[in-house]
Scaffold this motif. Structure first.
Motif, PDB file in Angstrom:
ATOM      1  N   THR A   1      -2.993   0.852   6.067  1.00 47.85           N
ATOM      2  CA  THR A   1      -2.256  -0.408   6.021  1.00 47.85           C
ATOM      3  C   THR A   1      -2.353  -1.157   7.341  1.00 47.85           C
ATOM      4  O   THR A   1      -2.586  -2.377   7.373  1.00 47.85           O
ATOM      5  CB  THR A   1      -0.775  -0.155   5.680  1.00 47.85           C
TER       6      THR A   1
ATOM      7  N   ILE B   1      -1.868  -1.270  -3.884  1.00 46.73           N
ATOM      8  CA  ILE B   1      -3.068  -0.453  -3.697  1.00 46.73           C
ATOM      9  C   ILE B   1      -2.661   0.975  -3.397  1.00 46.73           C
ATOM     10  O   ILE B   1      -1.832   1.227  -2.517  1.00 46.73           O
ATOM     11  CB  ILE B   1      -3.925  -1.010  -2.545  1.00 46.73           C
TER      12      ILE B   1
ATOM     13  N   ALA C   1      -1.838   6.569   4.479  1.00 48.67           N
ATOM     14  CA  ALA C   1      -1.535   5.215   4.009  1.00 48.67           C
ATOM     15  C   ALA C   1      -1.119   4.300   5.150  1.00 48.67           C
ATOM     16  O   ALA C   1      -1.482   3.119   5.178  1.00 48.67           O
ATOM     17  CB  ALA C   1      -0.455   5.256   2.936  1.00 48.67           C
TER      18      ALA C   1
ATOM     19  N   THR D   1       0.847  -1.186   0.000  1.00 44.57           N
ATOM     20  CA  THR D   1       0.000   0.000   0.000  1.00 44.57           C
ATOM     21  C   THR D   1       0.881   1.234   0.000  1.00 44.57           C
ATOM     22  O   THR D   1       1.922   1.266   0.655  1.00 44.57           O
ATOM     23  CB  THR D   1      -0.917   0.034   1.236  1.00 44.57           C
TER      24      THR D   1
END
Length: 255
Positions: free
Chosen positions: A82, A201, A78, A69
């Motif tokens: 995660t 992602i 992020a 990620t």
């Protein structure tokens, strides 16, 4: 206001999937809260991440037990996304390893009140054994590897043989591995990490997302040999005080 933005997100989903062929894993609030700190009374906070878990598990892909990620830039949450994804995968009974792959600005150790090193960088430099760099958190089924000590050449370490050996070994020990990456633009590290993953992602702020950014991110990931699998869009919510953090301890991991 947050709910209204998320309600309108269906139009964004249709446009992204039609124009870019990208999957949208889901939408989550960004509020600086971590599921590893929550008690059962706050279990409802996990629901958006459980939905994302279900969608990720239905995606086709390569060695999809490794998930990277990343964000476009710092401050887009992020690390929070995660960590929370790793927690809900662990909730489902999977053994999960969360690796802080941001060797430039490692931060996830603070979530677990752990020392920043020894960690990934120390192992990659050959200064520590693997067992000295992985800790078992207080959260069931969840292990964590900090970023480690200062690295003069982070991308060089991440693209070296020891990193490839590490990923090969950890795939045999854990059901899922989450690689928390530095932002995709500006450094080569994120491209290297995406090359190890079956799914990469992108975490992006709902308010400032753009097709141009998604295309740039996709090209960067694919040039590295990674698979740009989809998006998680988020939006900020006023910060609240969380529950006390619980320390981790260095104990043997699955093998």
């Amino acid at each position: 206001a947050l709910r209204a933005r998320l309600t309108r997100s269906g139009e964004i989903l249709e446009r992204l999937e039609t124009r870019l062929g990208l999957r949208l894993a889901g939408f989550v609030p960004r509020e600086g809260r971590y599921l590893v700190h929550e008690d059962q009374d706050a279990a409802w906070r996990a629901e958006p991440f459980r939905t994302i878990r279900t969608r990720i598990q239905s995606w086709p892909g390569g060695p999809s037990n490794v998930i990277t990620t990343l964000a476009r830039s710092d401050g887009e949450g992020a690390g929070e996304v995660t960590t929370n994804l790793a927690a809900v995968f662990a909730d489902a009974g999977h053994t999960v390893l969360l690796i802080d792959g941001d060797l430039r600005k490692p931060t996830l150790h603070a979530v677990f009140t752990a020392a920043p090193h020894p960690g990934l960088a120390d192992y990659l430099k050959g200064e520590m054994r693997l067992e000295e760099t992985v800790l078992k958190t207080h959260y069931p089924n969840l292990w964590f590897m900090p970023g480690g000590s200062h690295a003069a050449d982070p991308s060089g370490l991440l693209s070296g043989r020891r990193m490839a050996d590490l990923m090969r070994e950890m795939r045999t020990r854990f059901d899922y591995i989450f690689l928390a990456s530095p932002p995709i633009f500006g450094v080569a590290d994120s491209a290297v990490l995406s090359g190890f993953a079956g799914h990469t992602i992108l975490v992006s702020d709902l308010r400032t997302s753009s097709m141009q950014t998604f295309r740039r991110a996709g090209r960067s990931i694919e040039r590295s040999g990674g698979a740009f699998s989809g998006l998680i869009l988020n939006a900020p919510r006023p910060r609240r005080d969380g529950a006390p953090r619980q320390p981790g301890s260095r104990v043997p991991f699955p093998g």
